[in-house]
Structures are given as C-alpha cells and as structure tokens.
Design a protein around this motif. Sequence first.
Motif, PDB file in Angstrom:
ATOM      1  N   PRO A 148       0.814  -1.219   0.000  1.00 44.67           N
ATOM      2  CA  PRO A 148       0.000   0.000   0.000  1.00 44.67           C
ATOM      3  C   PRO A 148       0.845   1.265   0.000  1.00 44.67           C
ATOM      4  N   SER A 149       0.298   2.302  -0.619  1.00 48.46           N
ATOM      5  CA  SER A 149       0.909   3.631  -0.587  1.00 48.46           C
ATOM      6  C   SER A 149      -0.088   4.616   0.011  1.00 48.46           C
ATOM      7  N   TYR A 150       0.401   5.815   0.358  1.00 45.33           N
ATOM      8  CA  TYR A 150      -0.431   6.773   1.099  1.00 45.33           C
ATOM      9  C   TYR A 150      -0.153   8.183   0.595  1.00 45.33           C
ATOM     10  N   LEU A 151      -1.226   8.909   0.278  1.00 45.45           N
ATOM     11  CA  LEU A 151      -1.104  10.278  -0.220  1.00 45.45           C
ATOM     12  C   LEU A 151      -2.068  11.188   0.528  1.00 45.45           C
ATOM     13  N   SER A 152      -1.522  12.209   1.159  1.00 46.23           N
ATOM     14  CA  SER A 152      -2.328  13.230   1.836  1.00 46.23           C
ATOM     15  C   SER A 152      -2.418  14.456   0.934  1.00 46.23           C
ATOM     16  N   VAL A 153      -3.637  14.954   0.702  1.00 49.94           N
ATOM     17  CA  VAL A 153      -3.827  16.081  -0.222  1.00 49.94           C
ATOM     18  C   VAL A 153      -4.631  17.191   0.466  1.00 49.94           C
ATOM     19  N   PRO A 154      -4.056  18.404   0.610  1.00 52.84           N
ATOM     20  CA  PRO A 154      -4.832  19.528   1.143  1.00 52.84           C
ATOM     21  C   PRO A 154      -6.071  19.775   0.290  1.00 52.84           C
ATOM     22  N   TYR A 155      -7.200  19.980   0.948  1.00 57.45           N
ATOM     23  CA  TYR A 155      -8.439  19.979   0.168  1.00 57.45           C
ATOM     24  C   TYR A 155      -8.636  21.231  -0.677  1.00 57.45           C
ATOM     25  N   ASP A 156      -7.857  22.292  -0.416  1.00 61.69           N
ATOM     26  CA  ASP A 156      -7.979  23.448  -1.298  1.00 61.69           C
ATOM     27  C   ASP A 156      -7.209  23.261  -2.603  1.00 61.69           C
ATOM     28  N   ASP A 157      -6.446  22.163  -2.721  1.00 59.83           N
ATOM     29  CA  ASP A 157      -5.717  21.891  -3.967  1.00 59.83           C
ATOM     30  C   ASP A 157      -6.642  21.431  -5.092  1.00 59.83           C
ATOM     31  N   TRP A 158      -7.745  20.764  -4.747  1.00 55.74           N
ATOM     32  CA  TRP A 158      -8.541  20.098  -5.779  1.00 55.74           C
ATOM     33  C   TRP A 158      -9.164  21.065  -6.778  1.00 55.74           C
ATOM     34  N   GLY A 159      -9.468  22.269  -6.345  1.00 54.65           N
ATOM     35  CA  GLY A 159     -10.087  23.217  -7.266  1.00 54.65           C
ATOM     36  C   GLY A 159      -9.109  24.089  -8.010  1.00 54.65           C
ATOM     37  N   ALA A 160      -7.800  23.920  -7.758  1.00 53.44           N
ATOM     38  CA  ALA A 160      -6.794  24.747  -8.418  1.00 53.44           C
ATOM     39  C   ALA A 160      -6.716  24.420  -9.906  1.00 53.44           C
ATOM     40  N   GLU A 161      -6.470  25.462 -10.716  1.00 55.80           N
ATOM     41  CA  GLU A 161      -6.336  25.264 -12.155  1.00 55.80           C
ATOM     42  C   GLU A 161      -4.893  24.971 -12.515  1.00 55.80           C
ATOM     43  N   LEU A 162      -4.704  24.153 -13.556  1.00 57.71           N
ATOM     44  CA  LEU A 162      -3.384  23.679 -13.941  1.00 57.71           C
ATOM     45  C   LEU A 162      -3.045  24.092 -15.366  1.00 57.71           C
ATOM     46  N   ASP A 163      -1.738  24.136 -15.663  1.00 53.89           N
ATOM     47  CA  ASP A 163      -1.327  24.431 -17.034  1.00 53.89           C
ATOM     48  C   ASP A 163      -1.271  23.146 -17.849  1.00 53.89           C
ATOM     49  N   GLY A 164      -0.782  23.243 -19.061  1.00 52.68           N
ATOM     50  CA  GLY A 164      -0.803  22.106 -19.975  1.00 52.68           C
ATOM     51  C   GLY A 164       0.070  20.939 -19.563  1.00 52.68           C
ATOM     52  N   ASN A 165       1.082  21.176 -18.719  1.00 49.69           N
ATOM     53  CA  ASN A 165       1.965  20.081 -18.320  1.00 49.69           C
ATOM     54  C   ASN A 165       1.229  18.992 -17.530  1.00 49.69           C
ATOM     55  N   ALA A 166       0.179  19.387 -16.829  1.00 49.36           N
ATOM     56  CA  ALA A 166      -0.523  18.422 -15.983  1.00 49.36           C
ATOM     57  C   ALA A 166      -1.103  17.272 -16.792  1.00 49.36           C
ATOM     58  N   ALA A 167      -1.504  17.531 -18.034  1.00 48.71           N
ATOM     59  CA  ALA A 167      -2.129  16.488 -18.849  1.00 48.71           C
ATOM     60  C   ALA A 167      -1.153  15.373 -19.208  1.00 48.71           C
ATOM     61  N   LEU A 168       0.169  15.634 -19.119  1.00 45.88           N
ATOM     62  CA  LEU A 168       1.140  14.590 -19.437  1.00 45.88           C
ATOM     63  C   LEU A 168       1.038  13.416 -18.470  1.00 45.88           C
ATOM     64  N   THR A 169       0.522  13.679 -17.275  1.00 48.65           N
ATOM     65  CA  THR A 169       0.352  12.595 -16.299  1.00 48.65           C
ATOM     66  C   THR A 169      -0.604  11.528 -16.816  1.00 48.65           C
ATOM     67  N   LEU A 170      -1.569  11.919 -17.629  1.00 51.16           N
ATOM     68  CA  LEU A 170      -2.628  11.008 -18.031  1.00 51.16           C
ATOM     69  C   LEU A 170      -2.117   9.834 -18.858  1.00 51.16           C
ATOM     70  N   ASP A 171      -1.016  10.032 -19.574  1.00 51.65           N
ATOM     71  CA  ASP A 171      -0.514   8.984 -20.460  1.00 51.65           C
ATOM     72  C   ASP A 171       0.619   8.172 -19.846  1.00 51.65           C
ATOM     73  N   ARG A 172       0.892   8.375 -18.564  1.00 53.68           N
ATOM     74  CA  ARG A 172       2.009   7.676 -17.929  1.00 53.68           C
ATOM     75  C   ARG A 172       1.707   6.184 -17.735  1.00 53.68           C
ATOM     76  N   SER A 173       2.757   5.374 -17.822  1.00 53.73           N
ATOM     77  CA  SER A 173       2.663   3.953 -17.476  1.00 53.73           C
ATOM     78  C   SER A 173       4.016   3.510 -16.938  1.00 53.73           C
TER      79      SER A 173
END
Length: 526
Positions: free
Chosen positions: A152-177
């Motif tokens: 198992p792994s564990y990730l803590s995320v501050p809840y004000d992060d979820w609504g933040a807007e991101l630039d184009g680099n963030a979409a590169l995560t979607l194709d990772r393997s």
Amino acid sequence: MPTVRRIAHEFLERQGMTTIFGNPGSNELPFLAGLPSSFRYVLGLHEGVVVGMADGYAQATGRPVLVNLHAAAGSGNAMGALTNAVYSRSPLVLTAGQQVRSAIGPEAMLANVDAPQLMRPLVGWSGEPSCAADVPRSLAQAVFEAELRRRPSYLSVPYDDWGAELDGNAALTLDRSVRWGLAPDEEQLRSLAEAVGAARDPVLVLGADLDTAGLFDRVVALAEHRELPVWVAPSPHRLPFPNRHRLFRGVLPAGIGAVSAALTGHDLVLVLGAPVFRYHQHIPGPYLPEGARLIQVTDDAGAAARAPMGQALVADPAPVLEALLDRLPAREPAQGPRYVPNPEPATGGGALHPEQVFAALRETQSPDTCYVVESTSTSSAWWRQMDLRRAGSYFFPAAGGLGFGLPAAVGMAMGLPGRPVVAVVGDGSANYGITALWTAARYEVPVTFVILRNGTYGALRWFGSLLGTPDVPGTEIPGMDFTALAAGYGVPATAVTGLAELHDRLKAAAAGPRLIQVDTCPTSPE
C-alpha cells in the motif's frame, strides 16, 4: 484550464481505478465532488472495514484500488486493517484529505500533522504534494509505487488543492505507465535446475504469492512432474496448492523448531513465492534440519534480504517454474488417486464440531467457491475437511489482524462477480468488522456469512496453554446474537444448531447477503 480534480479523476479512470472504497469526512468532499458517473463509491461505516473491503477487492482483481480516508483520525482507524494488506502485498492506494494548506502549520482542527510520517513504516511510500500543481504527479506516483512495490501507498492532499487550475503540463500525467520486469538470467536458471536435479530428497515449500500471481496450476504441474512433496509456508493468507492432493503434506507449523522437524529428511528445501518464514509461536530450534539446504525464489526483495538462512534468488517465479519444467526430466508418478478423500468429521458434544460445519460447506457449496476465513482456532479442522482445488479459493488475514473476514468477503464478492463467496468467521473476529454487513446489504453483495459461535476467543485460550497462562481474563465472550446484529444492518440471518438444518440453509439459494450463525464447540488450532 483543467482543475486538479478533473485531471485526477481522468487519470484514475484511465488506470481502471473507478471503484473507490471510503468513509469520507469534510476534507475529502472537494475530491469527491463531480465524480464521473463511471465511478462507483463503496461506503463503509468504519475505516478498518473500508480497508478490509479494498484489500479483498484488490486480491480478487489483482489491480490497484483507491481508498478514501479522512485526515489523521480516519487514517489511524484504518491502520489495523492495513497490516493485513501489507503482508498480503495488496496494491492499495490510500488517499486522505488534509486541511487547507494555510491551516496545517497552526494545527487547525483536522490538520494531519506531518502526514507522510503517519502511516510509516506500514506503507511502502507516502507523500504530500509540495503544491497544488504537484497533485497529479503525486497521485500517479502513489499508484505506481503500490504496483511496483506490491505494498500500500499513502497520499495526503490539502483539500484546497482540488479546485486549483493547472497548465498544460498536468495532462502529461494522463498517459504515464510504469511496467515491472524481473526475469532470471540463464546462469541462475541453470544453477537452480542443477540443484533440484541433484538433490536426493527435495521438497517444495510454497507461498501465497504464487496464487496471487496466477501460478496455482503451474505449481501443481511442477510438483507432479518431479513427484515433489509439497508443504505450504507457515501462516498462509492464500492457498497455492490443492490441499487434498496426494503430494500435499500440509501447512508448515509456525515455529522455528517445528518447521525444522517437519522438513527432516529432505536435503533441499525449495521455497517458492514465500518469505523464509513467517514464524508465530516461539518454538526454538535449528532453522533447518541437519544436512538440508534452502533455496528461496521470490520477487519480494525485502523478504529475500531479511531471511535468516539459505540462498535467495530475487526473480519472478513464473519463468523459474517454466525453466524447471523444461530442464528437469519427469519422474514416474506414484500409483493411486490424484486426490485423497477427507476423513470423517469429528463430532462435538452439545454443539456442532467445526469439522462438521466445514464438511457441510464442502458437501453443499460449489467447487469454485471463494472462502474468506477468519477463525484461527479452527485451522486444523479446516484443512482436514476442506477440498480446495481451484486458484483463488482461500483467503486469510495476512498479518493476523482481526476484522478482515467480513469486509474482505464483501470486497472479494464485488471483485469476483459470478463466483460464490463464503466468509467463515469466528464470533470473536466478527465483531471487529461487523459494520461490513451494512455495506453488504446496501450494495446487495451476494455473500454467505457463516459465523462460528463458541463464546470464546479460542486462539487465546490455546495460547494460554502454550505460555503456561491458562487463567487470564478476557477470553470469554458469551451471549452475542449475530442474527439480531445482522437484522439491524439489513442482512437476513438465521441461527442453526443441528447438522441437517445447516445443510438445508447452506443449500438454499440467496440473491444477496445472508448470515448463518452456527453454535460450535471450542477447538484449538492444532
């Protein structure tokens, strides 16, 4: 511009992680908002039950599973169940809501102080994103760490992060393997095959990892190819070999001296897919019988490194099995049937013996039934009376942490639609995960819960005799009515005391969950 939440949801969807087990609090609501319709949120009423369900689901599917916990308190509630997931090597991805970033330092209510440290050393990796833009990458790392480490792994995320807007680099995560490969080389395979071929009286000791990896049938093929006697490594949480097969010798006892005694006479002990060894009772003695050599093959580098004796090959067991089958000549099989019959079940005085209950399960349930077992004091009776010939037929709490049986069976049934699931749980264990009944009822999960009621913590009474402490308090738990508890959670339930009635109840079809309470006489694990 996409938000952190949108990228996270899309990444999870692409990874096939659309079933979420959780018990949310205020910090988690911003992540759950706008959850796509393709997702399924499975609510549990306690975090230990949530992790138990996810553990069962992960073992059933072999895939990473997302668990949604609430800050530090919810994470703490989950830690007991997490110990089982660690030792079953289940790839759970635990996410926990954190306070808004500006409130963490002042330790506002529901701030998870030093969150990455909270779940260590249980999890293989833990983290908290350095900023909102780092959330998608951190989530991907949590998923890949769970897959690669099989922990198992564990990730803590501050809840004000979820609504933040991101630039184009963030979409590169979607194709990772990320892919894992660990193949032994030619010299390693040659050396291992020579060692097995030259041994006078080799023996196989098999671990749960072989069943996890889908190697159940190939292990049977190897044992029959070389006419190798088979033990299962101590304290198994899955069954890697048919327990009534003519080559099956049993489950090794969980004490140093007792293991050595069981392996006496063998000059080579080949351990596949197991630690060396998961001892429990303190029974001193030599690690190995005189004249024996041990070779361990495992893809768990930690298990290889911490073993107290023997040689270890850190490799995927699958190509090792195939190499031994290809390189070693077959031996003439012994005469007689492939499977040996079960003995007549023992009988109890005044209540059913657990062997009678297990024989009834064997006689009434489909051969492909998946059993989730959490009744420690009846383990000897279980192996005497069950006849398990299929992969994925047996699951047990891998760390011995109580509260696994009921929730894991719910998760197992969700992950194995169409395959019958039966939970066999002692009355002491059942109370640790009892709220799983509500989830089973709420989601109409088809599980048969069999509660063995003897009014004691049977394993503790047995340990009392081993330790010379037979008169300690806290081992009696009389007067519990699980039919009433089940009814309160919405699960149909019946209590049976006779064998004929038990057979009738077990043979009856049920579309959703059901609970059968059976009064049994106390027994010991051995």
